[in-house]
Design an enzyme around this catalytic site. Structure first.
Site, PDB file in Angstrom:
ATOM      1  N   ASN A   9      -4.335 -12.290 -10.096  1.00  7.22           N
ATOM      2  CA  ASN A   9      -3.074 -13.033 -10.107  1.00  7.22           C
ATOM      3  C   ASN A   9      -3.292 -14.244 -11.013  1.00  7.22           C
ATOM      4  O   ASN A   9      -3.934 -15.220 -10.605  1.00  7.22           O
ATOM      5  CB  ASN A   9      -2.715 -13.471  -8.674  1.00  7.22           C
ATOM      6  CG  ASN A   9      -1.521 -14.399  -8.641  1.00  7.22           C
ATOM      7  OD1 ASN A   9      -0.800 -14.544  -9.630  1.00  7.22           O
ATOM      8  ND2 ASN A   9      -1.310 -15.042  -7.501  1.00  7.22           N
ATOM      9  N   TRP A  10      -2.772 -14.149 -12.224  1.00  2.00           N
ATOM     10  CA  TRP A  10      -3.032 -15.218 -13.205  1.00  2.00           C
ATOM     11  C   TRP A  10      -2.190 -16.465 -12.956  1.00  2.00           C
ATOM     12  O   TRP A  10      -2.387 -17.478 -13.608  1.00  2.00           O
ATOM     13  CB  TRP A  10      -2.768 -14.691 -14.620  1.00  2.00           C
ATOM     14  CG  TRP A  10      -3.734 -13.638 -15.069  1.00  2.00           C
ATOM     15  CD1 TRP A  10      -4.864 -13.207 -14.417  1.00  2.00           C
ATOM     16  CD2 TRP A  10      -3.678 -12.879 -16.296  1.00  2.00           C
ATOM     17  NE1 TRP A  10      -5.505 -12.236 -15.156  1.00  2.00           N
ATOM     18  CE2 TRP A  10      -4.786 -12.009 -16.305  1.00  2.00           C
ATOM     19  CE3 TRP A  10      -2.788 -12.849 -17.370  1.00  2.00           C
ATOM     20  CZ2 TRP A  10      -5.038 -11.125 -17.359  1.00  2.00           C
ATOM     21  CZ3 TRP A  10      -3.030 -11.963 -18.416  1.00  2.00           C
ATOM     22  CH2 TRP A  10      -4.142 -11.114 -18.410  1.00  2.00           C
ATOM     23  N   LYS A  11      -1.229 -16.367 -12.069  1.00  2.96           N
ATOM     24  CA  LYS A  11      -0.330 -17.495 -11.768  1.00  2.96           C
ATOM     25  C   LYS A  11       0.266 -18.047 -13.067  1.00  2.96           C
ATOM     26  O   LYS A  11       0.461 -17.285 -14.012  1.00  2.96           O
ATOM     27  CB  LYS A  11      -1.075 -18.563 -10.965  1.00  2.96           C
ATOM     28  CG  LYS A  11      -1.783 -17.966  -9.744  1.00  2.96           C
ATOM     29  CD  LYS A  11      -2.212 -19.002  -8.761  1.00  2.96           C
ATOM     30  CE  LYS A  11      -3.020 -18.331  -7.662  1.00  2.96           C
ATOM     31  NZ  LYS A  11      -3.343 -19.223  -6.574  1.00  2.96           N
ATOM     32  N   HIS A  95       3.837 -14.113  -2.050  1.00  2.22           N
ATOM     33  CA  HIS A  95       2.651 -14.954  -2.225  1.00  2.22           C
ATOM     34  C   HIS A  95       2.892 -16.284  -1.518  1.00  2.22           C
ATOM     35  O   HIS A  95       4.008 -16.808  -1.513  1.00  2.22           O
ATOM     36  CB  HIS A  95       2.372 -15.176  -3.723  1.00  2.22           C
ATOM     37  CG  HIS A  95       1.028 -15.826  -3.940  1.00  2.22           C
ATOM     38  ND1 HIS A  95       0.856 -17.182  -3.814  1.00  2.22           N
ATOM     39  CD2 HIS A  95      -0.186 -15.312  -4.237  1.00  2.22           C
ATOM     40  CE1 HIS A  95      -0.427 -17.465  -4.024  1.00  2.22           C
ATOM     41  NE2 HIS A  95      -1.079 -16.342  -4.281  1.00  2.22           N
ATOM     42  N   GLU A  97       2.346 -19.215  -2.299  1.00  8.81           N
ATOM     43  CA  GLU A  97       2.950 -20.275  -3.135  1.00  8.81           C
ATOM     44  C   GLU A  97       4.467 -20.089  -3.227  1.00  8.81           C
ATOM     45  O   GLU A  97       5.209 -21.066  -3.291  1.00  8.81           O
ATOM     46  CB  GLU A  97       2.282 -20.289  -4.521  1.00  8.81           C
ATOM     47  CG  GLU A  97       0.879 -20.879  -4.431  1.00  8.81           C
ATOM     48  CD  GLU A  97      -0.119 -20.365  -5.438  1.00  8.81           C
ATOM     49  OE1 GLU A  97       0.283 -19.780  -6.461  1.00  8.81           O
ATOM     50  OE2 GLU A  97      -1.331 -20.517  -5.182  1.00  8.81           O
ATOM     51  N   GLU A 167      -4.071 -13.138   2.754  1.00 12.19           N
ATOM     52  CA  GLU A 167      -4.531 -14.327   2.043  1.00 12.19           C
ATOM     53  C   GLU A 167      -4.360 -15.553   2.933  1.00 12.19           C
ATOM     54  O   GLU A 167      -3.261 -16.133   3.002  1.00 12.19           O
ATOM     55  CB  GLU A 167      -3.703 -14.533   0.772  1.00 12.19           C
ATOM     56  CG  GLU A 167      -3.780 -13.368  -0.199  1.00 12.19           C
ATOM     57  CD  GLU A 167      -3.502 -13.819  -1.625  1.00 12.19           C
ATOM     58  OE1 GLU A 167      -4.394 -13.680  -2.459  1.00 12.19           O
ATOM     59  OE2 GLU A 167      -2.398 -14.332  -1.889  1.00 12.19           O
ATOM     60  N   GLY A 173      -7.293 -20.998  -3.625  1.00 12.36           N
ATOM     61  CA  GLY A 173      -7.511 -22.031  -4.634  1.00 12.36           C
ATOM     62  C   GLY A 173      -8.290 -23.231  -4.120  1.00 12.36           C
ATOM     63  O   GLY A 173      -8.344 -24.272  -4.769  1.00 12.36           O
ATOM     64  N   SER A 212     -10.089 -17.425  -2.758  1.00 13.24           N
ATOM     65  CA  SER A 212     -11.359 -17.854  -3.349  1.00 13.24           C
ATOM     66  C   SER A 212     -12.407 -16.740  -3.381  1.00 13.24           C
ATOM     67  O   SER A 212     -13.598 -16.975  -3.208  1.00 13.24           O
ATOM     68  CB  SER A 212     -11.904 -19.091  -2.628  1.00 13.24           C
ATOM     69  OG  SER A 212     -10.976 -20.154  -2.723  1.00 13.24           O
ATOM     70  N   GLY A 233      -7.263 -15.008  -7.653  1.00 10.20           N
ATOM     71  CA  GLY A 233      -6.586 -16.033  -8.442  1.00 10.20           C
ATOM     72  C   GLY A 233      -7.524 -16.617  -9.482  1.00 10.20           C
ATOM     73  O   GLY A 233      -7.722 -16.054 -10.558  1.00 10.20           O
ATOM     74  N   GLY A 234      -8.134 -17.748  -9.137  1.00  2.82           N
ATOM     75  CA  GLY A 234      -8.975 -18.486 -10.098  1.00  2.82           C
ATOM     76  C   GLY A 234      -9.982 -17.624 -10.845  1.00  2.82           C
ATOM     77  O   GLY A 234     -10.122 -17.730 -12.070  1.00  2.82           O
TER      78      GLY A 234
HETATM   79  C1  PEP Z   1      -4.204 -16.099  -4.923  1.00  3.95           C
HETATM   80  O1  PEP Z   1      -3.504 -17.023  -5.284  1.00  3.95           O
HETATM   81  O2  PEP Z   1      -3.708 -14.994  -4.718  1.00  3.95           O
HETATM   82  C2  PEP Z   1      -5.631 -16.348  -4.758  1.00  3.95           C
HETATM   83  C3  PEP Z   1      -6.308 -15.540  -4.001  1.00  3.95           C
HETATM   84  O3  PEP Z   1      -6.145 -17.448  -5.408  1.00  3.95           O
HETATM   85  P1  PEP Z   1      -7.686 -17.895  -5.465  1.00  3.95           P
HETATM   86  O4  PEP Z   1      -8.507 -16.664  -5.714  1.00  3.95           O
HETATM   87  O5  PEP Z   1      -7.753 -18.862  -6.583  1.00  3.95           O
HETATM   88  O6  PEP Z   1      -7.990 -18.504  -4.139  1.00  3.95           O
END
Ligand code: PEP
Length: 250
Positions: A9-11, A95, A97, A167, A173, A212, A233-234
């Site tokens: 997920n590149w956001k 998600h 967010e 999640e 994040g 994470s 994500g990251g």
């Molecule tokens: C996400 O936003 O779906 C996610 C899992 O982010 P991160 O890996 O950065 O925690």
């Protein structure tokens, strides 16, 4: 036996040039990865470039969101048919967010899930508790409530051909990861909750962990019985890290 899925997920990150470099790196490295489904979810504006770069590869493309509406006067929205037209196999819905920053209720997320599923695109349905909810001991209640909104919209077979991403909001994040045991316990609960409606679908549905996940913890997390991959994500913003997570699912 469920095939693991690792989705990035590149956001809201990247430029046209950096996205090109990232996707070329992912496509190249993914050639050496077998037995894991791989997907990336770029910002809408980059989907066309990414779809072109992934053509003929083992990397699928998904959107990060979708409109509840199908077409018309909805400024700024993107419909599922547009997403499908650009070759997306997946669409993330719900998600955290979107839920927290944009006020998407369980019902709105369920509507989006329905729109995606009805179009023949695979929903990646995100659920999870906040830190406060975990501390209050209501993690299972929260996940059940989020899932039940989809059952209410779609009936007992709602999750056939869909993907669920657990999640925990406190792990997204933040660098804090749920321990493999913590994550497994919730994944097992989710599968059992779905099994109450349809045991066969519960057995088949891929339940990803997100929060994470990175090359250092991916193997242990994905080694758990009910963890069928990750939503990343990251760590999906660097080709090498993302590919290392994908490889950990092999
Ligand atoms: C996400 O936003 O779906 C996610 C899992 O982010 P991160 O890996 O950065 O925690």
């Amino acid at each position: 036996m469920r095939t693991p899925l690792v989705a990035g997920n590149w956001k809201m990150n990247g430029s046209r040039a950096s996205v090109k470099e990232l996707i070329n790196g992912v496509v190249d490295g993914a050639k050496a990865i077998n037995g894991v489904e791989i997907a990336v979810c770029p910002p809408f504006i980059f989907i066309a470039d990414v779809a072109a770069a992934t053509q003929g590869s083992n990397v699928a493309v998904g959107s990060q969101d979708v409109s509840t509406e199908l077409k018309g006067a909805f400024t700024g929205e993107t419909s599922i048919e547009m997403i499908k037209d650009f070759g997306c196999k997946y669409a993330i819905v719900g998600h955290s967010e979107r839920r927290t920053l944009y006020g998407e209720s369980d019902e709105i997320v369920a509507e989006k899930f329905t729109v995606v599923k009805n179009a023949g695109v695979i929903p990646v349905f995100c659920i999870g508790e906040t830190l406060q909810e975990r501390e209050q001991g209501v993690t299972e209640e929260v996940c059940a409530r989020q899932i039940d909104a989809v059952f209410a919209a779609q009936g007992d077979n709602a999750f056939e051909g869909s993907v669920i991403a657990y999640e925990p909001v406190w792990a997204i994040g933040t660098g804090k990861t749920a321990s493999p045991e913590q994550a497994q316990a919730v994944h097992a609960f989710i599968r059992a909750h779905i099994a109450k409606r349809n045991a066969d679908i519960a057995e088949k549905v891929q339940i990803l962990y997100g929060g994470s996940m990175n090359p250092a913890n991916a193997r242990e997390l994905m080694g758990q019985t009910d963890i069928d991959g990750g939503l990343i994500g990251g760590a999906s913003l660097k080709a090498d890290d993302f590919l290392a997570v994908c490889a950990a699912g092999q």
